[in-house]
Scaffold this active site. Sequence first.
Site, PDB file in Angstrom:
ATOM      1  N   LYS A  13      -5.699  25.103 -26.093  1.00 60.63           N
ATOM      2  CA  LYS A  13      -4.736  26.175 -25.786  1.00 60.63           C
ATOM      3  C   LYS A  13      -4.535  26.302 -24.264  1.00 60.63           C
ATOM      4  CE  LYS A  13      -7.272  29.345 -27.927  1.00 60.63           C
ATOM      5  NZ  LYS A  13      -8.431  28.530 -28.354  1.00 60.63           N
ATOM      6  N   ARG A  89      -7.447  37.707 -31.109  1.00 57.41           N
ATOM      7  CA  ARG A  89      -8.568  36.999 -31.714  1.00 57.41           C
ATOM      8  C   ARG A  89      -9.099  37.730 -32.946  1.00 57.41           C
ATOM      9  NH1 ARG A  89     -10.314  33.909 -26.928  1.00 57.41           N
ATOM     10  NH2 ARG A  89     -11.896  32.390 -27.503  1.00 57.41           N
ATOM     11  N   ARG A 161     -18.642  25.797 -17.933  1.00 54.36           N
ATOM     12  CA  ARG A 161     -18.753  27.193 -18.360  1.00 54.36           C
ATOM     13  C   ARG A 161     -20.089  27.434 -19.048  1.00 54.36           C
ATOM     14  NH1 ARG A 161     -13.270  28.740 -21.471  1.00 54.36           N
ATOM     15  NH2 ARG A 161     -14.828  29.739 -22.799  1.00 54.36           N
ATOM     16  N   ARG A 172     -19.535  30.547 -31.358  1.00 52.97           N
ATOM     17  CA  ARG A 172     -18.103  30.776 -31.135  1.00 52.97           C
ATOM     18  C   ARG A 172     -17.266  30.244 -32.306  1.00 52.97           C
ATOM     19  NH1 ARG A 172     -17.631  27.844 -25.649  1.00 52.97           N
ATOM     20  NH2 ARG A 172     -15.406  28.276 -25.769  1.00 52.97           N
TER      21      ARG A 172
HETATM   22  P1  AMP Z   1     -11.982  31.588 -24.012  1.00 51.31           P
HETATM   23  O1  AMP Z   1     -11.860  31.311 -22.551  1.00 51.31           O
HETATM   24  O2  AMP Z   1     -10.659  31.915 -24.654  1.00 51.31           O
HETATM   25  O3  AMP Z   1     -12.720  30.500 -24.753  1.00 51.31           O
HETATM   26  O4  AMP Z   1     -12.862  32.910 -24.159  1.00 51.31           O
HETATM   27  C1  AMP Z   1     -14.205  32.947 -23.708  1.00 51.31           C
HETATM   28  C2  AMP Z   1     -14.921  34.157 -24.266  1.00 51.31           C
HETATM   29  O5  AMP Z   1     -14.278  35.357 -23.815  1.00 51.31           O
HETATM   30  C3  AMP Z   1     -14.901  34.261 -25.796  1.00 51.31           C
HETATM   31  O6  AMP Z   1     -15.934  33.499 -26.399  1.00 51.31           O
HETATM   32  C4  AMP Z   1     -15.124  35.773 -25.970  1.00 51.31           C
HETATM   33  O7  AMP Z   1     -16.462  36.131 -25.718  1.00 51.31           O
HETATM   34  C5  AMP Z   1     -14.280  36.340 -24.843  1.00 51.31           C
HETATM   35  N1  AMP Z   1     -12.885  36.563 -25.277  1.00 51.31           N
HETATM   36  C6  AMP Z   1     -11.770  35.895 -24.860  1.00 51.31           C
HETATM   37  N2  AMP Z   1     -10.671  36.388 -25.438  1.00 51.31           N
HETATM   38  C7  AMP Z   1     -11.085  37.396 -26.243  1.00 51.31           C
HETATM   39  C8  AMP Z   1     -10.419  38.269 -27.136  1.00 51.31           C
HETATM   40  N3  AMP Z   1      -9.090  38.217 -27.322  1.00 51.31           N
HETATM   41  N4  AMP Z   1     -11.174  39.189 -27.804  1.00 51.31           N
HETATM   42  C9  AMP Z   1     -12.497  39.274 -27.614  1.00 51.31           C
HETATM   43  N5  AMP Z   1     -13.199  38.461 -26.809  1.00 51.31           N
HETATM   44  C10 AMP Z   1     -12.495  37.517 -26.129  1.00 51.31           C
END
Ligand code: AMP
Length: 221
Positions: A13, A89, A161, A172
């Site tokens: 994404k 999400r 990360r 996740r």
């Molecule tokens: P990402 O960079 O999209 O993989 O997000 C990394 C982490 O941020 C996720 O594993 C969640 O802990 C948190 N996170 C990101 N977007 C959301 C969301 N829309 N709702 C809740 N937690 C989020």
Amino acid sequence: MIIVLLGAPGAGKGTLAGALKDQLGVHHISTGDLIRLEIKGGTAIGLEIKRYVESGGLVPDEVVTRMIEGKVVTTANDGKGYMFDGFPRTSAQALDLDKILTKNKLAIDFALYMEASLDVVLPRLTGRRVCKKCGALYHLTNMPSKKAGICDACGGDLYQRADDNEETIKKRMTVYNESTKPIIDHYKAQGKLKTINADGGADKVKSELLKILSEVHEKRS
Ligand code: AMP
């Protein structure tokens, strides 16, 4: 154009949004990036939500929804449109996004479900590297930087990360299957779901989205 990118962690994404945001002239809104900024800045919100991210869980809906609302309210009138990456999400977030957009006289054009298999996304996540300075994404083998550990775009250092380790990735994925995957039905019910196979490389995925966009434009003209 307002597009919601849906898909498991590692579906691509962020890579897709990063590659197309300028060409499409849209705001790329990644809740993951917004959350990491809060944590890095040591803000009160950052301190509160760090533990959710580090454990691979989800940050509470009201916190992320507030972040998104703030971004939308300040940009709603610039006519640029959005690519939402990592939001919504949960089903509650999907309903909140509809409400926020309606309040600002906007609506989602479509949700793009980037369907990717587990054996493809796992190595994508463990090999992912991110620029500390500009956030550009790389992969050790699929999309390496020209100079190891250094960002091609800005010369910043690349890092892995903290949540891209095998144990947290497993959590996740479970969270994705339980809380996020059901949102696909929300957009299907609205007649707004488009699905692409995201197992291929970044260029292939990008051209699939461009094809969908030209079909959408054709239908409207
Ligand atoms: P990402 O960079 O999209 O993989 O997000 C990394 C982490 O941020 C996720 O594993 C969640 O802990 C948190 N996170 C990101 N977007 C959301 C969301 N829309 N709702 C809740 N937690 C989020």
